[in-house]
Enzyme design. Structure first.
Site, mmCIF file in Angstrom:
data_model
loop_
_atom_site.group_PDB
_atom_site.id
_atom_site.type_symbol
_atom_site.label_atom_id
_atom_site.label_comp_id
_atom_site.label_asym_id
_atom_site.label_seq_id
_atom_site.Cartn_x
_atom_site.Cartn_y
_atom_site.Cartn_z
ATOM 1 N N ASP A 22 0.778 -1.241 0.000
ATOM 2 C CA ASP A 22 0.000 0.000 0.000
ATOM 3 C C ASP A 22 0.812 1.295 0.000
ATOM 4 O OD1 ASP A 22 -1.870 -2.000 0.330
ATOM 5 O OD2 ASP A 22 -2.533 -1.356 2.312
ATOM 6 N N LYS A 81 -7.288 -4.199 -2.574
ATOM 7 C CA LYS A 81 -7.871 -4.794 -1.370
ATOM 8 C C LYS A 81 -8.589 -3.726 -0.562
ATOM 9 C CE LYS A 81 -3.751 -4.339 1.588
ATOM 10 N NZ LYS A 81 -4.355 -3.513 2.649
ATOM 11 N N CYS A 113 -2.197 -2.298 8.276
ATOM 12 C CA CYS A 113 -2.049 -3.380 7.301
ATOM 13 C C CYS A 113 -0.793 -4.222 7.523
ATOM 14 C CB CYS A 113 -2.086 -2.818 5.892
ATOM 15 S SG CYS A 113 -3.703 -2.089 5.485
#
Length: 204
Positions: A22, A81, A113
């Site tokens: 990410d 996601k 995450c």
């Protein structure tokens, strides 16, 4: 292939994978973002030289934007996601690699995450190596407590250069000269030095 000792944290190219979590445009405000992307980029360069596979995720890319170009992740297809763990999104990738023992984990945010991914991987019986100079959070207390939390759960905390040298293993390795050029410049300071100075209870 010899089994990797469960408590030693040895890292071998043939049984490792690099997770890139990410590192997207809308997260540029996160503390030390340029530095952690720079470090993650050199992890990816070394992974490619050594044939270590890599997976890349993006959290809700429609709202948070694409992966930043400076990561150098061209050629990797990002997996979108919404879950605060990479594991459900890359489940198929994991299932097709029965030889996998170690996951090298970079990205953001450490307490969200990265932490949830680490716990899911540990729950699967995999070794997790958190690249501490390639992970950050908006709040540095969240970041440091999350690192300590992962260590409590059995993850290994490592620096990028430490992991790179474990992966290459020997100065006689045919790709060592190329890798040496990558690590010749020290990793950029990502604000962790103070955490390891003095009697910090988080890392006892």
């Amino acid at each position: 292939m010899a089994a990797v000792g469960p408590n030693l944290g040895r890292v071998l190219p043939g049984s490792s994978i690099l997770f890139l979590c990410d590192m997207q445009e809308k997260f540029r405000h996160i503390a030390y973002f340029p530095q952690i992307v720079s470090v993650a980029a050199r992890m990816l360069k070394v992974a490619r030289l050594l044939g270590v596979p890599a997976v890349l995720t993006e959290q809700y890319p429609a709202g948070l934007g694409p992966t930043v170009p400076e990561l150098g992740a061209g050629g990797l297809r990002p997996v979108a996601k919404t879950c605060f763990s990479m594991v459900p999104a890359v489940q198929q990738e994991l299932d097709t690699r029965p030889q996998l023992r170690s996951v090298l984990l970079c990205g953001i945010e450490t307490h969200a995450c990265i932490l949830n991914t680490a716990l899911d991987l540990l729950d699967r019986g995999l070794q997790v190596h958190v690249v501490v100079d390639a992970c950050s959070s908006r709040n540095q207390v969240d970041r440091l407590v999350a690192l300590a939390r992962m260590r409590q759960s059995g993850a290994f905390l490592s620096t990028s250069e430490g992991l790179i040298l474990q992966l290459v293993g020997d100065a006689a390795h045919p790709r060592f000269k190329e890798i040496q050029k990558i690590i010749k410049e020290p990793a950029q300071d990502s604000g962790l030095l103070g955490a390891f100075q003095g009697p910090n209870p988080l890392f006892r």
